[in-house]
Scaffold this motif. Structure first.
Motif, mmCIF file in Angstrom:
data_model
loop_
_atom_site.group_PDB
_atom_site.id
_atom_site.type_symbol
_atom_site.label_atom_id
_atom_site.label_comp_id
_atom_site.label_asym_id
_atom_site.label_seq_id
_atom_site.Cartn_x
_atom_site.Cartn_y
_atom_site.Cartn_z
ATOM 1 N N TYR A 140 0.934 -1.346 0.106
ATOM 2 C CA TYR A 140 -0.113 -0.037 0.275
ATOM 3 C C TYR A 140 0.940 1.253 -0.042
ATOM 4 O O TYR A 140 0.655 2.123 -0.717
ATOM 5 C CB TYR A 140 -1.125 -0.140 1.191
ATOM 6 C CG TYR A 140 -1.635 1.375 1.680
ATOM 7 C CD1 TYR A 140 -2.582 1.790 0.838
ATOM 8 C CD2 TYR A 140 -1.221 2.055 2.657
ATOM 9 C CE1 TYR A 140 -3.174 2.948 1.363
ATOM 10 C CE2 TYR A 140 -1.442 3.300 2.901
ATOM 11 C CZ TYR A 140 -2.538 3.805 2.266
ATOM 12 O OH TYR A 140 -2.963 4.886 2.533
ATOM 13 N N SER A 141 1.653 1.290 0.930
ATOM 14 C CA SER A 141 2.674 2.497 1.272
ATOM 15 C C SER A 141 3.518 2.684 -0.013
ATOM 16 O O SER A 141 3.773 4.162 -0.413
ATOM 17 C CB SER A 141 3.334 2.559 2.427
ATOM 18 O OG SER A 141 4.228 1.413 2.410
ATOM 19 N N ARG A 142 4.126 1.836 -0.656
ATOM 20 C CA ARG A 142 5.211 2.070 -1.734
ATOM 21 C C ARG A 142 4.335 2.405 -2.927
ATOM 22 O O ARG A 142 5.361 3.038 -3.762
ATOM 23 C CB ARG A 142 5.903 0.575 -1.699
ATOM 24 C CG ARG A 142 6.549 0.363 -0.544
ATOM 25 C CD ARG A 142 7.400 -1.088 -0.708
ATOM 26 N NE ARG A 142 8.183 -1.285 -1.792
ATOM 27 C CZ ARG A 142 8.285 -2.498 -2.125
ATOM 28 N NH1 ARG A 142 7.840 -3.533 -1.584
ATOM 29 N NH2 ARG A 142 8.908 -2.625 -3.443
ATOM 30 N N GLN A 143 3.221 2.231 -3.169
ATOM 31 C CA GLN A 143 2.699 2.803 -4.254
ATOM 32 C C GLN A 143 1.445 3.836 -4.145
ATOM 33 O O GLN A 143 0.825 4.363 -5.077
ATOM 34 C CB GLN A 143 2.100 1.515 -5.247
ATOM 35 C CG GLN A 143 0.995 0.802 -4.350
ATOM 36 C CD GLN A 143 0.621 -0.418 -5.398
ATOM 37 O OE1 GLN A 143 0.828 -0.698 -6.456
ATOM 38 N NE2 GLN A 143 0.110 -1.508 -4.432
ATOM 39 N N GLU A 217 6.669 15.149 15.893
ATOM 40 C CA GLU A 217 6.929 16.768 16.046
ATOM 41 C C GLU A 217 7.122 17.153 14.460
ATOM 42 O O GLU A 217 6.661 18.298 14.273
ATOM 43 C CB GLU A 217 8.156 16.892 16.652
ATOM 44 C CG GLU A 217 8.987 18.301 16.663
ATOM 45 C CD GLU A 217 10.183 18.455 17.595
ATOM 46 O OE1 GLU A 217 10.714 19.475 17.622
ATOM 47 O OE2 GLU A 217 10.447 17.380 18.465
ATOM 48 N N ALA A 218 7.746 16.680 13.545
ATOM 49 C CA ALA A 218 8.114 17.085 12.439
ATOM 50 C C ALA A 218 7.630 16.039 11.092
ATOM 51 O O ALA A 218 7.882 16.317 10.108
ATOM 52 C CB ALA A 218 9.783 17.255 12.059
ATOM 53 N N LEU A 219 7.024 15.103 11.453
ATOM 54 C CA LEU A 219 6.537 13.993 10.562
ATOM 55 C C LEU A 219 5.380 14.637 9.647
ATOM 56 O O LEU A 219 4.529 15.175 10.070
ATOM 57 C CB LEU A 219 5.925 12.972 11.496
ATOM 58 C CG LEU A 219 5.382 11.619 10.481
ATOM 59 C CD1 LEU A 219 6.391 11.056 10.069
ATOM 60 C CD2 LEU A 219 4.550 10.826 11.602
ATOM 61 N N VAL A 220 5.517 14.341 8.407
ATOM 62 C CA VAL A 220 4.685 14.603 7.427
ATOM 63 C C VAL A 220 3.576 13.540 7.390
ATOM 64 O O VAL A 220 4.169 12.482 7.005
ATOM 65 C CB VAL A 220 5.489 14.646 5.973
ATOM 66 C CG1 VAL A 220 4.237 15.162 4.993
ATOM 67 C CG2 VAL A 220 6.162 15.871 5.826
ATOM 68 N N ALA A 221 2.552 13.727 8.028
ATOM 69 C CA ALA A 221 1.387 12.775 7.910
ATOM 70 C C ALA A 221 1.188 12.078 6.577
ATOM 71 O O ALA A 221 1.050 12.407 5.687
ATOM 72 C CB ALA A 221 0.029 13.360 8.336
ATOM 73 N N GLY A 222 1.083 10.803 6.967
ATOM 74 C CA GLY A 222 0.891 9.689 5.882
ATOM 75 C C GLY A 222 1.957 9.324 4.741
ATOM 76 O O GLY A 222 2.069 8.878 3.845
ATOM 77 N N SER A 223 3.272 9.981 5.365
ATOM 78 C CA SER A 223 4.488 9.707 4.249
ATOM 79 C C SER A 223 5.286 8.358 4.712
ATOM 80 O O SER A 223 6.188 8.034 3.939
ATOM 81 C CB SER A 223 5.413 10.800 4.579
ATOM 82 O OG SER A 223 5.740 10.914 5.835
ATOM 83 N N GLU A 224 4.674 7.707 5.623
ATOM 84 C CA GLU A 224 5.509 6.431 6.165
ATOM 85 C C GLU A 224 5.362 5.379 4.972
ATOM 86 O O GLU A 224 4.262 5.174 4.492
ATOM 87 C CB GLU A 224 4.791 5.976 7.520
ATOM 88 C CG GLU A 224 4.908 6.738 8.641
ATOM 89 C CD GLU A 224 3.392 7.772 8.648
ATOM 90 O OE1 GLU A 224 3.287 8.022 9.988
ATOM 91 O OE2 GLU A 224 2.732 7.893 7.612
ATOM 92 N N LYS A 225 6.579 4.631 5.037
ATOM 93 C CA LYS A 225 6.747 3.447 3.872
ATOM 94 C C LYS A 225 7.314 2.338 4.794
ATOM 95 O O LYS A 225 8.145 2.603 5.658
ATOM 96 C CB LYS A 225 7.304 3.786 2.511
ATOM 97 C CG LYS A 225 6.580 5.023 1.837
ATOM 98 C CD LYS A 225 7.255 5.306 0.676
ATOM 99 C CE LYS A 225 6.607 6.375 -0.287
ATOM 100 N NZ LYS A 225 7.178 6.396 -1.472
ATOM 101 N N LEU A 226 7.043 1.082 4.015
ATOM 102 C CA LEU A 226 7.789 -0.118 4.877
ATOM 103 C C LEU A 226 8.211 -0.864 3.441
ATOM 104 O O LEU A 226 7.408 -1.377 2.537
ATOM 105 C CB LEU A 226 6.930 -0.958 5.557
ATOM 106 C CG LEU A 226 7.343 -2.175 5.763
ATOM 107 C CD1 LEU A 226 8.733 -2.242 6.570
ATOM 108 C CD2 LEU A 226 6.446 -3.220 6.708
ATOM 109 N N TYR A 227 9.542 -0.916 3.422
ATOM 110 C CA TYR A 227 10.574 -1.784 2.331
ATOM 111 C C TYR A 227 10.758 -3.150 3.290
ATOM 112 O O TYR A 227 11.597 -3.029 3.907
ATOM 113 C CB TYR A 227 11.722 -1.093 2.003
ATOM 114 C CG TYR A 227 11.302 0.189 1.211
ATOM 115 C CD1 TYR A 227 11.240 0.152 -0.274
ATOM 116 C CD2 TYR A 227 11.008 1.607 1.972
ATOM 117 C CE1 TYR A 227 10.960 1.484 -0.966
ATOM 118 C CE2 TYR A 227 10.801 2.747 1.115
ATOM 119 C CZ TYR A 227 10.746 2.597 -0.448
ATOM 120 O OH TYR A 227 10.829 3.689 -0.947
#
Length: 356
Positions: A140-143, A217-227
């Protein structure tokens, strides 16, 4: 020549044999029906019913799959549910099959729903069984599209929409609903399908604990990914989480990968640094704030990143370090000072995890 009486007797014999055969088959059928297989307590009638059932009562994945039960009001299913295993996934998504199969893909079930009022208005459901929520989140996150609009579906934090589609994760399932057009009516129908999925699937766990390691604190919401493997093209970086920080107006990608112990984390950091150097990276020798970096070869970033290495990789900054059980760093930052600040911030987060 055979006489008429003899011929009659011949046919009578044949008919008698046929009747006896039919009676024998009937008797055998009665015997099988009444027979109860004692080994394992298996009932023939129950087995037959299960094998023939197209609408299992308890789950989408008991017996044959029928996603047609998800049909929203005003729509009808088009053909039967199609199921694709690893060996034939390419038939449905040719060119992208390896992306899923390398993430422990198990099966894909698809179903198309078409409007009764307008056969040009339809949506297709793609239900990817990825075995675990981590695998599902990875694909999901990588695409995920960068311009996507996040949306909460089924109380799951991982979901977004585009002009004509919904994408979300629930438990071990990565789910896509793709419409034929941009339409409010179609979006309502797809939302109704998603809600029915929520009532019919056992989602299990819907959280991934490692995502909290980035802090807020500085996280861009929804930017997380897992490889799951080969992060940044390096074979050793497995189970690697990435996210973006917003630092002084700059967007910086940070990453970490939890290893078995501190030494394993340090060894991986060393290996990744060597991989960068082997591929053209150069140690940063100038242009650094005095209070941020010490030593020329094995650098020390201020505020406690003791074994960080900072390199120039074709005019982009890479930082790699280890913090406890974590190999971590910054990937392809355009601004060096923002990269250093992001590394310090990530290290503080990882150190706080080790103290818990």
């Amino acid at each position: 020549m055979v006489s008429v009486p003899t011929r009659a007797r011949y046919f009578e014999t044949v008919i008698s044999i046929c009747i006896l055969a039919v009676l024998s088959l009937i008797g055998l059928g009665v015997f099988v029906k009444q027979f109860y297989v004692t080994q394992g307590g298996v009932d023939i009638d129950a087995i037959t019913a299960e094998l023939l059932s197209e609408k299992p009562a308890d789950s989408f994945f008991a017996g044959q799959i029928d996603l047609g039960r998800l049909t929203p009001s005003g729509y009808e299913k088009l053909l039967k549910t199609e199921v694709y295993g690893e060996d034939i996934l390419y038939e449905k998504i040719n060119g992208k099959a390896p992306f899923y199969t390398e993430s422990s893909f198990e099966k894909l079930s698809t179903q198309r729903f078409v409007s009764k009022a307008d056969d040009g208005l339809w949506a297709e459901l793609y239900l990817f069984d990825m075995a675990t929520i981590r695998n599902a989140f990875s694909v999901y996150s990588r695409q995920k599209r960068t311009d996507a609009e996040s949306i909460a579906l089924l109380n799951c934090p991982f979901g977004y929409r585009t002009e004509n589609a919904l994408y979300f994760v629930s438990g071990q399932y990565y789910i896509e609903l793709v419409g034929s057009a941009e339409s409010d009516e179609l979006f309502e129908a797809m939302t109704a399908i998603a809600q029915k999925i929520g009532a019919g699937l056992d989602f299990g766990h819907t959280a991934i604990a490692e995502l909290e390691s980035f802090g807020r604190e500085a996280l861009v919401a929804g930017s997380e990914k897992l490889y799951l493997r080969d992060a940044f093209g390096f074979e050793g970086l497995t189970d690697t989480f990435t996210a973006q920080y917003k630092i002084d107006g700059e967007t910086v990608t940070v990453f970490f990968s939890k290893r078995s112990d501190k030494q394993a984390a340090k060894n991986l950091a060393d290996s990744y640094y060597k991989f960068l150097i082997d591929n053209g990276a150069k140690d940063k020798e100038s242009g650094w704030p005095v209070d941020s970096v010490r030593n020329s070869t094995k650098r020390k970033i201020s505020n406690g990143v003791d074994n960080g290495r900072v390199v120039d990789f074709y005019d982009l900054t890479e930082i790699v370090f280890s913090s406890g059980q974590y190999t971590a760093g910054v990937h392809q930052a355009e601004n060096t000072q923002a990269a250093v600040k992001a590394a310090v911030m990530l290290n503080a987060q990882l150190e706080s995890l080790d103290k818990k």
